[in-house]
Design a protein around this motif. Structure first.
Motif, mmCIF file in Angstrom:
data_model
loop_
_atom_site.group_PDB
_atom_site.id
_atom_site.type_symbol
_atom_site.label_atom_id
_atom_site.label_comp_id
_atom_site.label_asym_id
_atom_site.label_seq_id
_atom_site.Cartn_x
_atom_site.Cartn_y
_atom_site.Cartn_z
ATOM 1 N N LYS A 1 0.615 -1.263 -0.449
ATOM 2 C CA LYS A 1 0.014 -0.018 -0.472
ATOM 3 C C LYS A 1 0.804 1.564 0.205
ATOM 4 O O LYS A 1 0.413 2.358 -0.624
ATOM 5 N N THR A 2 1.744 1.048 0.410
ATOM 6 C CA THR A 2 2.603 2.701 1.145
ATOM 7 C C THR A 2 4.083 2.741 -0.256
ATOM 8 O O THR A 2 4.051 3.427 -0.697
ATOM 9 N N PHE A 3 4.022 1.950 -0.513
ATOM 10 C CA PHE A 3 5.258 1.370 -1.237
ATOM 11 C C PHE A 3 5.274 1.514 -2.983
ATOM 12 O O PHE A 3 6.011 0.998 -3.791
ATOM 13 N N GLY A 4 3.829 0.236 -3.088
ATOM 14 C CA GLY A 4 3.874 0.032 -4.631
ATOM 15 C C GLY A 4 3.798 -1.491 -4.802
ATOM 16 O O GLY A 4 3.701 -1.630 -5.997
ATOM 17 N N ALA A 5 4.093 -2.079 -3.910
ATOM 18 C CA ALA A 5 5.114 -2.932 -4.340
ATOM 19 C C ALA A 5 3.846 -3.907 -5.253
ATOM 20 O O ALA A 5 2.759 -4.462 -4.817
ATOM 21 N N PRO A 6 4.116 -4.495 -6.267
ATOM 22 C CA PRO A 6 2.964 -5.397 -7.678
ATOM 23 C C PRO A 6 2.753 -6.555 -7.252
ATOM 24 O O PRO A 6 2.856 -7.057 -7.623
ATOM 25 N N ILE A 7 1.773 -6.685 -6.113
ATOM 26 C CA ILE A 7 1.833 -8.228 -4.883
ATOM 27 C C ILE A 7 0.163 -8.419 -4.865
ATOM 28 O O ILE A 7 -0.467 -7.466 -4.479
ATOM 29 N N SER A 8 -0.544 -9.635 -5.996
ATOM 30 C CA SER A 8 -1.677 -10.015 -5.076
ATOM 31 C C SER A 8 -2.724 -10.220 -4.056
ATOM 32 O O SER A 8 -0.787 -10.721 -3.454
ATOM 33 N N ASP A 9 -3.124 -10.600 -3.853
ATOM 34 C CA ASP A 9 -4.176 -10.451 -2.801
ATOM 35 C C ASP A 9 -3.229 -12.014 -2.152
ATOM 36 O O ASP A 9 -3.195 -12.393 -1.667
ATOM 37 N N GLU A 10 -3.747 -12.643 -3.230
ATOM 38 C CA GLU A 10 -3.522 -13.796 -3.385
ATOM 39 C C GLU A 10 -2.133 -14.557 -3.533
ATOM 40 O O GLU A 10 -1.344 -15.187 -2.080
ATOM 41 N N ASP A 11 -0.663 -13.555 -3.732
ATOM 42 C CA ASP A 11 0.638 -13.851 -3.243
ATOM 43 C C ASP A 11 0.746 -13.538 -2.193
ATOM 44 O O ASP A 11 1.696 -13.698 -1.533
ATOM 45 N N ALA A 12 0.446 -12.430 -1.633
ATOM 46 C CA ALA A 12 0.345 -11.291 -0.532
ATOM 47 C C ALA A 12 0.549 -12.594 0.504
ATOM 48 O O ALA A 12 1.569 -12.967 1.440
ATOM 49 N N LYS A 13 -0.804 -13.660 0.459
ATOM 50 C CA LYS A 13 -1.337 -13.958 1.566
ATOM 51 C C LYS A 13 0.080 -15.868 1.625
ATOM 52 O O LYS A 13 0.426 -16.239 2.275
ATOM 53 N N VAL A 14 0.244 -16.239 0.104
ATOM 54 C CA VAL A 14 1.118 -17.028 0.394
ATOM 55 C C VAL A 14 2.402 -16.336 1.010
ATOM 56 O O VAL A 14 3.304 -17.094 2.284
ATOM 57 N N ILE A 15 2.910 -15.334 1.132
ATOM 58 C CA ILE A 15 4.323 -14.681 1.578
ATOM 59 C C ILE A 15 4.401 -14.868 3.378
ATOM 60 O O ILE A 15 4.672 -14.315 3.667
ATOM 61 N N ILE A 16 3.085 -14.004 3.301
ATOM 62 C CA ILE A 16 2.987 -14.105 4.651
ATOM 63 C C ILE A 16 2.904 -15.026 5.868
ATOM 64 O O ILE A 16 3.512 -15.205 6.341
ATOM 65 N N ASN A 17 2.509 -16.499 4.777
ATOM 66 C CA ASN A 17 2.382 -17.386 5.774
ATOM 67 C C ASN A 17 4.007 -18.513 4.908
ATOM 68 O O ASN A 17 4.216 -18.555 6.759
ATOM 69 N N TYR A 18 4.704 -17.975 4.509
ATOM 70 C CA TYR A 18 5.623 -18.084 4.931
ATOM 71 C C TYR A 18 6.715 -17.482 5.709
ATOM 72 O O TYR A 18 6.888 -17.634 6.870
ATOM 73 N N LEU A 19 5.674 -16.270 5.547
ATOM 74 C CA LEU A 19 7.346 -15.087 6.026
ATOM 75 C C LEU A 19 6.430 -15.423 7.707
ATOM 76 O O LEU A 19 8.089 -15.707 8.779
ATOM 77 N N ALA A 20 5.393 -15.706 7.872
ATOM 78 C CA ALA A 20 4.502 -16.150 10.371
ATOM 79 C C ALA A 20 5.911 -17.709 9.900
ATOM 80 O O ALA A 20 5.136 -17.896 11.614
ATOM 81 N N THR A 21 6.451 -17.953 9.359
ATOM 82 C CA THR A 21 6.372 -19.113 9.421
ATOM 83 C C THR A 21 8.013 -19.707 9.447
ATOM 84 O O THR A 21 8.881 -19.925 10.641
ATOM 85 N N ALA A 22 9.208 -19.254 8.461
ATOM 86 C CA ALA A 22 9.963 -18.829 8.500
ATOM 87 C C ALA A 22 10.479 -18.000 9.094
ATOM 88 O O ALA A 22 12.230 -18.495 9.924
ATOM 89 N N TYR A 23 10.416 -16.923 9.669
ATOM 90 C CA TYR A 23 10.158 -15.597 9.856
ATOM 91 C C TYR A 23 9.900 -15.341 10.985
ATOM 92 O O TYR A 23 9.662 -14.150 11.408
ATOM 93 N N GLY A 24 9.065 -15.967 11.674
ATOM 94 C CA GLY A 24 8.090 -16.116 12.612
ATOM 95 C C GLY A 24 8.557 -16.297 13.738
ATOM 96 O O GLY A 24 8.774 -16.774 13.968
ATOM 97 N N ASN A 25 7.854 -16.051 15.176
ATOM 98 C CA ASN A 25 7.901 -16.350 16.443
ATOM 99 C C ASN A 25 6.782 -16.737 17.139
ATOM 100 O O ASN A 25 7.078 -17.306 18.494
ATOM 101 N N GLY A 26 6.002 -17.509 16.305
ATOM 102 C CA GLY A 26 5.114 -18.465 16.429
ATOM 103 C C GLY A 26 3.824 -17.993 16.967
ATOM 104 O O GLY A 26 2.861 -18.644 17.661
#
Ligand code: HEC
Length: 107
Positions: free
Chosen positions: A81-106
């Protein structure tokens, strides 16, 4: 008259000095090391590497402290939203799931 000649001589010497050190002499170059950050394995890694590397290095992910899912959601939404990354809602979900798992604190 003698004084004027002296001043003229000083000016000539000074300009000659400047001319001999033109900008061409001072150009230097350095070779930067080829640093490539690779993300941790896991589902969504490829999508994350593809989109999160568009504007900055993947270091921006690996150098963060471990975030909660809510914090990663906020970061990814800010990129979109702020920086204009061209990421679809679907891809954003995949990325958030990945980050929360691989770089998350549980959380
Ligand atoms: C459209 C360009 C763009 C894309 C694509 C992008 N970012 Fe960013 N990102 C930025 C900018 C601009 C900053 C702020 C840079 C700064 O402050 O030096 C930033 C900063 C960050 C930071 C530093 C902390 C913060 O919140 O500012 C993190 C973490 C981050 N990005 C993660 C990501 C992730 C994860 C992705 C992939 C979903 C991503 N970025 C994709 C532009 C982008």
């Amino acid at each position: 008259m003698k004084q004027i000649l002296m001043i003229a001589a000083i000016i000539i010497v000074m300009t000659a000095g400047l001319a001999s050190s033109g900008p061409g002499d001072s150009i230097k170059s350095i070779d930067l090391p080829d640093v490539k950050t690779v993300l941790a394995d896991g589902p969504g890694k490829d999508t994350s590497e593809k989109f999160c590397n568009l504007c900055h290095s993947l270091d921006y992910i690996t150098m963060q402290p471990r975030f909660s899912r809510v914090q990663w959601t906020g970061t990814v939404n800010k990129m979109i939203k702020t920086f204009g990354a061209p990421i679809s809602d679907e891809d954003a979900k995949v990325i958030i799931n990945y980050l929360a798992t691989a770089y998350g604190n549980g959380k």
